[in-house]
Each structure stands twice: as structure tokens, then as C-alpha cells.
Design an enzyme around this catalytic site. Structure first.
Site, PDB file in Angstrom:
ATOM      1  N   ARG A   1       0.730  -1.311   0.012  1.00 17.30           N
ATOM      2  CA  ARG A   1      -0.188   0.011  -0.100  1.00 17.30           C
ATOM      3  C   ARG A   1       0.773   1.226   0.028  1.00 17.30           C
ATOM      4  NH1 ARG A   1      -3.988  -3.322   3.571  1.00 17.30           N
ATOM      5  NH2 ARG A   1      -2.278  -2.779   5.010  1.00 17.30           N
TER       6      ARG A   1
ATOM      7  N   GLU B   1       3.999  -8.521  15.686  1.00 16.62           N
ATOM      8  CA  GLU B   1       3.278  -8.985  16.564  1.00 16.62           C
ATOM      9  C   GLU B   1       3.447 -10.587  16.932  1.00 16.62           C
ATOM     10  OE1 GLU B   1       1.778  -7.386  13.801  1.00 16.62           O
ATOM     11  OE2 GLU B   1       1.786  -5.343  14.961  1.00 16.62           O
TER      12      GLU B   1
END
Length: 173
Positions: free
Chosen positions: A56, A93
Site C-alpha cells: 500500500r 506482533e
């Protein structure tokens, strides 16, 4: 223009418990997309190079670079760029990842602006900053379409950050 109305939250995507911020409506609206690129271009005008992460960051960084007649430098995950690369491992994460940039595309002393869609935890942008500064490039600014409040990412990044939209991570419906 109120860009927030072109962002929607998709519950439980890509996995259970995640509230994904979908920019598809913004990309599908020519006027909103044009406005976004114009705003980002004004903010990036002093850069020598524009840098964006796959995928993106490419959507916003490439048109900004073209509008400003500046080079666009891609940052991709390991194994996606041909030729000699410089790598940076960073934490996610749920594990670790590696970002790469092609060797020889940036030069010491250049001022870079990094452009991406979302600033959340800041891990990816921190890794890109390290990739660039390790090569003598100054990251003068990070520009994002939206910043998710509540993750304290600004504390991780030692540079000017410009966000077109500020969103509480639970805000967009």
C-alpha cells in the site's frame, strides 16, 4: 474533503479479533484519491527521494513521486527484489520479518520521505527508517494516510510524522 468517510472497518479480518481499516473505497473514488495524492505531494515536496513499503505504500508513494518528479524507492519483504539488496530484520506482533531495499538506489546525504497507508504500531516504518539511515540517508518525514491512535507509534519513530486522518483504533464503522 473528509477522507474518513472513505475508510471502513472490516471486523475479524484478516483474522479473528482484528479490525482492519479498508482503504478500497478511497482508492475507488477518483476525487478522494486525487485529493489524497495532492495533499501528500505538498507534504513531500522537499524530499530528494520517496520511499514506500509493499504494497500500500506503493499505491500512494509512486504517484506522489511521479507528481514531484522524484525517484521512488521500493521496500519489500525478503526475496521479492532482484539483485543485491540490503536487509533489516524487525519484530512483528507474532514473530519476525525482513525488509529489503535494492543496493545502490539511495545515496548518503539524501533526504527521504516515507509514504504509507497506515501508522499503527510503527514497526515497519521503524525498520524502513533503519534501512535508510544505515545507508546515510536522512528520513526527514513520514507521511501516512491514517494514523491509528492508541498504539503510541510516534514514540518509536524519531522523525516528523504527517497523518491525513487520525482515527481511534475502534472509531471507523
Amino acid at each position: 474533503m473528509e477522507l474518513k468517510k472513505y475508510i471502513r472497518t472490516v471486523e475479524n479480518f484478516p483474522e479473528e479479533g482484528v479490525k482492519f481499516k479498508d482503504i478500497s473505497l478511497l482508492l475507488a473514488n477518483g476525487e478522494a484519491l486525487h485529493y489524497t495524492i495532492e495533499k501528500m505531494s505538498v507534504l513531500a515536496k522537499d524530499a530528494d527521494i520517496i520511499v514506500g513499503p509493499d504494497a500500500r505504500g506503493f499505491l500512494f508513494g509512486t504517484p506522489v513521486a511521479a507528481k514531484l518528479s522524484k525517484p521512488f524507492i521500493m521496500v519489500r519483504k525478503k526475496g521479492k527484489l532482484p539483485g543485491e539488496v540490503i536487509s533489516c530484520e524487525y519484530g512483528l506482533e507474532y514473530g519476525r520479518s525482513i525488509l529489503e531495499i535494492q543496493k545502490g538506489l539511495v545515496k548518503p546525504g539524501q533526504k527521504a520521505v516515507i509514504i504509507d497507508d497506515v501508522l499503527a504500531t510503527g514497526g515497519t516504518l521503524e525498520a524502513i527508517t533503519k534501512l535508510l539511515t544505515d545507508q546515510g540517508v536522512e528520513v526527514s518525514k513520514i507521511i501516512v494516510l491514517m494514523e491509528l491512535d492508541g498504539f503510541n507509534a510516534r514514540q518509536r519513530l524519531n522523525c516528523d510524522i504527517e497523518s491525513l486522518i487520525f482515527v481511534d483504533k475502534n472509531d471507523i464503522e
